[in-house]
Design a protein around this motif. Structure first.
Motif, PDB file in Angstrom:
ATOM      1  N   LYS A  68     -39.853   3.603  11.610  1.00 10.27           N
ATOM      2  CA  LYS A  68     -41.281   3.520  11.310  1.00 10.27           C
ATOM      3  C   LYS A  68     -41.919   2.190  11.681  1.00 10.27           C
ATOM      4  O   LYS A  68     -43.081   1.962  11.361  1.00 10.27           O
ATOM      5  CB  LYS A  68     -41.493   3.782   9.818  1.00 10.27           C
ATOM      6  CG  LYS A  68     -40.970   5.150   9.394  1.00 10.27           C
ATOM      7  CD  LYS A  68     -41.179   5.424   7.939  1.00 10.27           C
ATOM      8  CE  LYS A  68     -40.619   6.813   7.606  1.00 10.27           C
ATOM      9  NZ  LYS A  68     -40.922   7.209   6.231  1.00 10.27           N
ATOM     10  N   ALA A  89     -30.978   7.113  12.424  1.00 12.22           N
ATOM     11  CA  ALA A  89     -30.809   8.508  12.830  1.00 12.22           C
ATOM     12  C   ALA A  89     -29.497   8.736  13.583  1.00 12.22           C
ATOM     13  O   ALA A  89     -28.994   9.860  13.637  1.00 12.22           O
ATOM     14  CB  ALA A  89     -31.996   8.937  13.700  1.00 12.22           C
ATOM     15  N   ARG A 143     -42.190  14.582  13.534  1.00 11.30           N
ATOM     16  CA  ARG A 143     -40.865  15.155  13.236  1.00 11.30           C
ATOM     17  C   ARG A 143     -40.087  14.249  12.284  1.00 11.30           C
ATOM     18  O   ARG A 143     -39.292  14.720  11.466  1.00 11.30           O
ATOM     19  CB  ARG A 143     -40.092  15.367  14.538  1.00 11.30           C
ATOM     20  CG  ARG A 143     -38.784  16.150  14.375  1.00 11.30           C
ATOM     21  CD  ARG A 143     -38.338  16.685  15.713  1.00 11.30           C
ATOM     22  NE  ARG A 143     -37.104  17.444  15.648  1.00 11.30           N
ATOM     23  CZ  ARG A 143     -36.989  18.696  15.194  1.00 11.30           C
ATOM     24  NH1 ARG A 143     -38.055  19.320  14.734  1.00 11.30           N
ATOM     25  NH2 ARG A 143     -35.834  19.317  15.191  1.00 11.30           N
ATOM     26  N   TYR A 144     -40.310  12.930  12.398  1.00 11.45           N
ATOM     27  CA  TYR A 144     -39.625  11.966  11.541  1.00 11.45           C
ATOM     28  C   TYR A 144     -40.546  11.379  10.479  1.00 11.45           C
ATOM     29  O   TYR A 144     -40.256  10.326   9.912  1.00 11.45           O
ATOM     30  CB  TYR A 144     -39.010  10.856  12.399  1.00 11.45           C
ATOM     31  CG  TYR A 144     -37.857  11.354  13.239  1.00 11.45           C
ATOM     32  CD1 TYR A 144     -36.559  11.340  12.753  1.00 11.45           C
ATOM     33  CD2 TYR A 144     -38.076  11.884  14.514  1.00 11.45           C
ATOM     34  CE1 TYR A 144     -35.500  11.816  13.510  1.00 11.45           C
ATOM     35  CE2 TYR A 144     -37.021  12.374  15.269  1.00 11.45           C
ATOM     36  CZ  TYR A 144     -35.740  12.339  14.771  1.00 11.45           C
ATOM     37  OH  TYR A 144     -34.692  12.822  15.520  1.00 11.45           O
ATOM     38  N   ASN A 200     -43.208   9.812  10.677  1.00 17.53           N
ATOM     39  CA  ASN A 200     -43.529   8.421  11.017  1.00 17.53           C
ATOM     40  C   ASN A 200     -45.038   8.245  11.157  1.00 17.53           C
ATOM     41  O   ASN A 200     -45.568   8.120  12.265  1.00 17.53           O
ATOM     42  CB  ASN A 200     -42.801   8.018  12.303  1.00 17.53           C
ATOM     43  CG  ASN A 200     -43.058   6.575  12.676  1.00 17.53           C
ATOM     44  OD1 ASN A 200     -43.659   5.818  11.913  1.00 17.53           O
ATOM     45  ND2 ASN A 200     -42.610   6.184  13.851  1.00 17.53           N
ATOM     46  N   ASP A 224     -40.099   5.229  18.449  1.00 19.92           N
ATOM     47  CA  ASP A 224     -39.678   6.515  17.868  1.00 19.92           C
ATOM     48  C   ASP A 224     -38.491   6.386  16.918  1.00 19.92           C
ATOM     49  O   ASP A 224     -37.770   5.396  16.916  1.00 19.92           O
ATOM     50  CB  ASP A 224     -39.388   7.547  18.964  1.00 19.92           C
ATOM     51  CG  ASP A 224     -40.640   7.889  19.756  1.00 19.92           C
ATOM     52  OD1 ASP A 224     -41.736   7.837  19.175  1.00 19.92           O
ATOM     53  OD2 ASP A 224     -40.524   8.186  20.958  1.00 19.92           O
ATOM     54  N   ARG A 225     -38.327   7.420  16.122  1.00 24.38           N
ATOM     55  CA  ARG A 225     -37.344   7.533  15.047  1.00 24.38           C
ATOM     56  C   ARG A 225     -37.774   6.703  13.827  1.00 24.38           C
ATOM     57  O   ARG A 225     -38.261   7.235  12.859  1.00 24.38           O
ATOM     58  CB  ARG A 225     -35.925   7.130  15.486  1.00 24.38           C
ATOM     59  CG  ARG A 225     -35.387   7.907  16.672  1.00 24.38           C
ATOM     60  CD  ARG A 225     -35.048   9.337  16.324  1.00 24.38           C
ATOM     61  NE  ARG A 225     -34.290   9.990  17.365  1.00 24.38           N
ATOM     62  CZ  ARG A 225     -34.818  10.668  18.393  1.00 24.38           C
ATOM     63  NH1 ARG A 225     -36.124  10.768  18.522  1.00 24.38           N
ATOM     64  NH2 ARG A 225     -34.040  11.245  19.287  1.00 24.38           N
ATOM     65  N   ARG A 228     -38.032  15.763   9.272  1.00 27.05           N
ATOM     66  CA  ARG A 228     -36.789  15.047   8.963  1.00 27.05           C
ATOM     67  C   ARG A 228     -37.151  13.738   8.267  1.00 27.05           C
ATOM     68  O   ARG A 228     -37.342  12.704   8.908  1.00 27.05           O
ATOM     69  CB  ARG A 228     -36.002  14.760  10.242  1.00 27.05           C
ATOM     70  CG  ARG A 228     -35.549  16.020  10.961  1.00 27.05           C
ATOM     71  CD  ARG A 228     -34.784  15.671  12.217  1.00 27.05           C
ATOM     72  NE  ARG A 228     -34.328  16.858  12.914  1.00 27.05           N
ATOM     73  CZ  ARG A 228     -33.635  16.832  14.058  1.00 27.05           C
ATOM     74  NH1 ARG A 228     -33.344  15.666  14.618  1.00 27.05           N
ATOM     75  NH2 ARG A 228     -33.258  17.948  14.641  1.00 27.05           N
ATOM     76  N   SER A 229     -37.269  13.811   6.956  1.00 23.77           N
ATOM     77  CA  SER A 229     -37.687  12.625   6.212  1.00 23.77           C
ATOM     78  C   SER A 229     -36.973  12.556   4.881  1.00 23.77           C
ATOM     79  O   SER A 229     -36.770  13.571   4.213  1.00 23.77           O
ATOM     80  CB  SER A 229     -39.198  12.641   5.980  1.00 23.77           C
ATOM     81  OG  SER A 229     -39.584  11.578   5.135  1.00 23.77           O
TER      82      SER A 229
END
Length: 651
Positions: A205, A564, A251-252, A254, A202-203, A288-289
Motif C-alpha cells: 500500500k 504477498a 484486488r489487494y 490498496n 502494486d501489492r 485479497r485483504s
C-alpha cells in the motif's frame, strides 16, 4: 589521444591557470585510488513501504556492522542496538528518550550520543574525499560536522575545543537538530549508489511513499518492472493500463496509493459498480485483504468495483488486440468467445463453464464496445490520472531515472529477462516495423516507453502506449516473459490448466553459464568479471532454490520483500551489496513494524547468502566513473602542456 585546441580553450575557462589545472590533476589522480563506493541493489518492492524504508535506513545491516567495527566491546549489545535505532529513526528515538529520561539527564545523554555518532560518521566517511563528504553535509551544520570529523577528541591540545562545540550545541538547544542531521549523513554515506531492479508498484500500500523516498535519495537508478510500466502507461493516457492498474489495486484493497497517495477520484467507478453490478459475482473477485478496518460492506463494494473495472479492462484489451495485430495479442480476445446462453467460454478449442455469468454491460454483438456508462467512467478516470500532481511527478522521475536495463560498473541490470528461443538464441520480435532481438530489442522497448511519455504527436504516442501495455503482459516482453497473463481465466474459469502461464525459455536457460556469457557479451561486458542482476521471479528458497545461478554469472534478487510472496520464498527479500571488496548477498527476515523497531530497538539484521571471495580490492579507478575521471586527467594533462607550450595563455 590528441586533443583539439578549441576543446582545450574551452576547458581553460574552467581551469584558467597552471596552478588550477595542476591542482585538479592531483585531486583526480588521488580520487581514482580511493576504494569504490558501496552500491546496494533491491528488487520487487511492490509497495511494501515500511519494510523498504527500514532496509534503506539500516543499509541492509551495513550500519550495524559499522557500529560493531567502531565500538567493538566498548558498548554493550543493548547500547549498540539503541545507537542503531537512533541512526535509523533519529526524530522518533529522541522523542522516546525525552519521555523516558528526566530533563536534567538529557544534556549528558545528548553529548554521549553526539560523540558516538561523530565517531560512527568518521568510519562511514573514510573512503570518500573531504569534498564529497562536505557536499553531503546539511548546510546548517557543515562547519561543525567538518570540524568534528577531522579533529581527534582524544587530543589533549584540542580537547577543550572539541567538547566546547558539543557543549555549545546543547546550550543553544541545537543538540537534537545536530543528532538528526548527522544520523541522516551516516545513512547517506553508507550507501553510495542505489539500484532498484524493478516493480516498485502494486501489492503493498505504500508505492507512493517509496517513490517519495527514492526522489529524495542522493544517487539512484531504476530498471523498470512490468508493474512500473503499467503505471507509466496509466499516467500517460493509456486507458487499458489505467484500468488494469486500478483493478490490481482493488484486488489487494490498496486504496492508500489510489486515493490517499495520488488523490484519484474513484467515485465514477463506485457508481458504475453500484448501478450495474448489484448481482452476485464469482468468489474469484473477492478482495485479497487482511485489513481489519474493512467491513463486509466495504469488501463487497471493492469486489464489485474490481469486477466492473476488470470487464472494462478486458474490453479495452480486445480493442488493443484488434488495433495492433502486430503485437500478437489475439489470444486475449476472449469476450467474443463467451456464450451467455450456455454459460460457457471457448479457449484454445476447448469449452469451459463460466464461474460468473453476470455481464450487465456486455453486448454479445459488440463485445469490445464500452457502454455509455463505462465510457463515462474511463473518461473521468483518465482526467483524474492526468491531473494527479504527485503521480505525474513520480512518473516523470520513474521515466527519467529508469530504463529497460543498465550497464553499471561491469554488471548488467534488468528486471525480467532477455527473450530466448527454445535453443537458447535471442528471440526476434517485430517492434514498430523493425525485427529486433537481444540488446536492440530492449533498446527499442526503452525508446517506446520514453515516447509514450514525451511524444507530442497523437499517433506516435498512441502506438507507444500500446507497446507499454505489451510490456506489462506480452509473451515476448522482457519485463513479463510468459505465454499469457491469465487474468480472464483466473476470474471466470475453474479449470486450473487454463490458468497456467508458461515462462519464456530464458527462465530455463538462465541456469546455463554459456547462455549468460552470451547475454553479457551482447551488452559489451566481460563475462569473466561481470554479472547479470535481475528480479521479477521470486526465488523459492523454501523449496531449495538458490539465487546464484550459472556458476555465479547471474544473481536473482527477488526474495519476497512483498508480503504477498513470502509464503513462496520463505524469506522477506534480498539485498545485494557491492563494495570495494566484492559482492555480498544478504537475505532479510520479515519486518514487524516501524513502531516496534523504535520502541524495542528491533532490527531486521540480514543473513549472508553469498560472498564473492578472492577479488582484488576495487578502486574508484576501476569503476565507470573512474574511466571518465581518467579521461579527464588526460585532457587536463594536455591543457597543462598547452599552457607550458604557450598555445593557450593563462588568465
Amino acid at each position: 589521444m590528441p586533443y583539439d585546441l578549441e576543446y582545450l580553450k574551452l576547458l581553460s575557462k574552467q581551469y584558467p591557470s597552471v596552478d588550477a589545472v595542476s591542482t585538479e590533476i592531483v585531486n583526480l589522480s588521488a580520487i581514482v585510488l580511493l576504494p569504490k563506493g558501496t552500491e546496494h541493489f533491491l528488487a520487487d518492492i511492490h509497495g511494501e513501504h515500511e519494510a523498504f524504508d527500514h532496509v534503506m535506513r539500516n543499509a541492509s545491516g551495513v550500519v550495524k556492522r559499522k557500529i560493531d567495527d567502531v565500538f567493538g566491546q566498548t558498548l554493550s549489545e543493548a547500547e549498540k542496538k539503541s545507537l542503531a535505532t537512533l541512526v535509523y529513526y533519529p526524530r522518533e528515538k529522541l522523542e522516546l528518550e525525552r519521555g523516558a529520561r528526566p530533563p536534567e539527564a538529557m544534556a549528558a545523554w545528548h553529548e554521549a550520543m553526539m560523540l558516538q555518532l561523530v565517531r560512527l560518521c568518521r568510519q562511514a566517511a573514510y573512503k570518500y574525499t573531504r569534498s564529497k563528504v562536505r557536499k553531503a553535509i546539511p548546510a546548517e551544520f557543515q562547519y561543525i560536522i567538518e570540524e568534528l570529523l577531522h579533529e581527534n577528541e582524544h587530543d589533549t591540545m584540542k580537547h577543550g575545543y572539541y567538547h566546547g562545540i558539543l557543549d555549545s550545541l546543547t546550550a543553544i538547544g541545537r543538540a537534537e537538530d545536530f543528532i538528526v542531521a548527522i544520523a541522516e549523513l551516516i545513512r547517506k554515506l553508507v550507501v553510495d549508489h542505489l539500484h532498484i531492479i524493478g516493480d516498485i508498484y502494486d501489492r503493498g500500500k505504500g508505492a507512493h511513499l517509496i517513490m517519495d523516498t527514492l526522489r529524495r535519495h542522493h544517487s539512484v537508478d531504476i530498471q523498470w518492472g512490468n508493474h512500473d510500466v503499467l503505471w507509466i502507461g496509466a499516467a500517460c493516457g493509456s486507458d487499458v493500463c489505467m484500468a488494469d492498474a486500478i483493478r490490481v489495486s482493488l484486488r489487494y484493497a490498496n486504496l492508500e496509493t489510489l486515493q490517499e497517495g495520488y488523490g484519484l477520484n474513484l467515485s465514477p467507478l463506485v457508481r458504475l459498480a453500484l448501478d450495474k453490478y448489484a448481482g452476485g459475482y464469482a468468489p474469484t473477485f473477492q478482495v485479497r485483504s487482511k485489513e481489519e478496518s474493512l467491513g463486509e460492506t466495504d469488501l463487497a463494494l471493492l469486489s464489485r468495483m474490481q469486477k466492473a473495472v476488470a470487464v472494462i479492462q478486458m474490453k479495452l484489451e480486445g480493442q488493443l488486440a484488434l488495433r495492433r495485430p502486430e503485437l500478437g495479442l489475439d489470444h486475449r480476445r476472449l469476450l467474443e468467445k463467451i456464450d451467455l446462453a450456455a454459460g460457457t467460454v471457448e479457449i484454445d478449442g476447448m469449452v469451459y463453464p463460466l464461474l460468473d455469468m453476470d455481464f450487465p454491460t456486455l453486448d454479445p454483438l459488440k463485445p469490445y464496445e464500452l457502454s455509455a456508462e463505462e465510457l463515462d467512467v474511463v473518461e473521468k478516470l483518465r482526467l483524474s490520472f492526468k491531473h494527479a500532481t504527485d503521480l505525474q511527478k513520480h512518473i516523470r522521475f520513474l521515466v527519467d531515472k529508469g530504463g529497460m536495463y543498465k550497464v553499471f560498473n561491469g554488471n548488467l541490470l534488468y528486471h525480467g529477462g532477455i527473450p530466448l528461443t527454445s535453443t537458447g538464441e535471442f528471440e526476434t520480435f517485430e517492434l514498430c516495423g523493425q525485427s529486433l532481438k537481444g540488446k536492440a530489442l530492449l533498446d527499442g522497448f526503452d525508446d517506446c516507453v520514453r515516447r509514450a511519455y514525451y511524444a507530442q504527436d497523437p499517433d506516435e504516442k498512441s502506438q507507444a502506449l500500446d507497446v507499454v501495455w505489451y510490456l506489462w503482459c506480452g509473451e515476448k516482453s522482457p519485463l513479463f516473459g510468459k505465454s499469457k497473463m491469465a487474468t480472464f481465466e483466473r476470474y471466470f474459469i475453474e479449470a486450473k490448466e487454463t490458468h497456467k502461464e508458461v515462462k519464456n525459455h530464458y527462465y530455463a536457460f538462465r541456469e546455463a553459464e554459456d547462455v549468460c556469457v552470451r547475454i553479457l557479451s551482447e551488452f559489451g561486458l566481460n563475462a569473466e568479471t561481470s554479472h547479470i542482476i535481475n528480479g521479477h521471479v521470486p526465488v523459492k528458497v523454501v523449496k531449495g532454490e538458490m539465487p546464484i545461478k550459472a556458476g555465479g554469472k547471474l544473481i536473482t534478487i527477488d526474495g519476497g520483500l512483498s508480503k504477498a510472496y513470502q509464503k513462496v520464498t520463505g524469506i522477506a527479500g534480498y539485498t545485494l551489496i557491492f563494495n570495494s571488496q566484492g559482492m555480498h548477498l544478504v537475505s532479510h527476515e520479515p519486518f514487524e513494524s516501524k513502531d516496534r523497531a523504535i520502541r524495542e530497538d528491533l532490527d531486521i539484521l540480514p543473513t549472508s547468502v553469498f560472498i564473492e571471495k578472492n577479488q582484488a580490492r576495487m578502486l574508484v579507478g576501476d569503476t565507470d566513473n573512474g574511466t571518465v575521471l581518467k579521461k579527464d586527467i588526460e585532457a587536463l594533462k594536455a591543457l597543462l602542456q598547452a599552457y607550458r607550450d604557450g598555445l593557450i595563455r593563462e588568465r
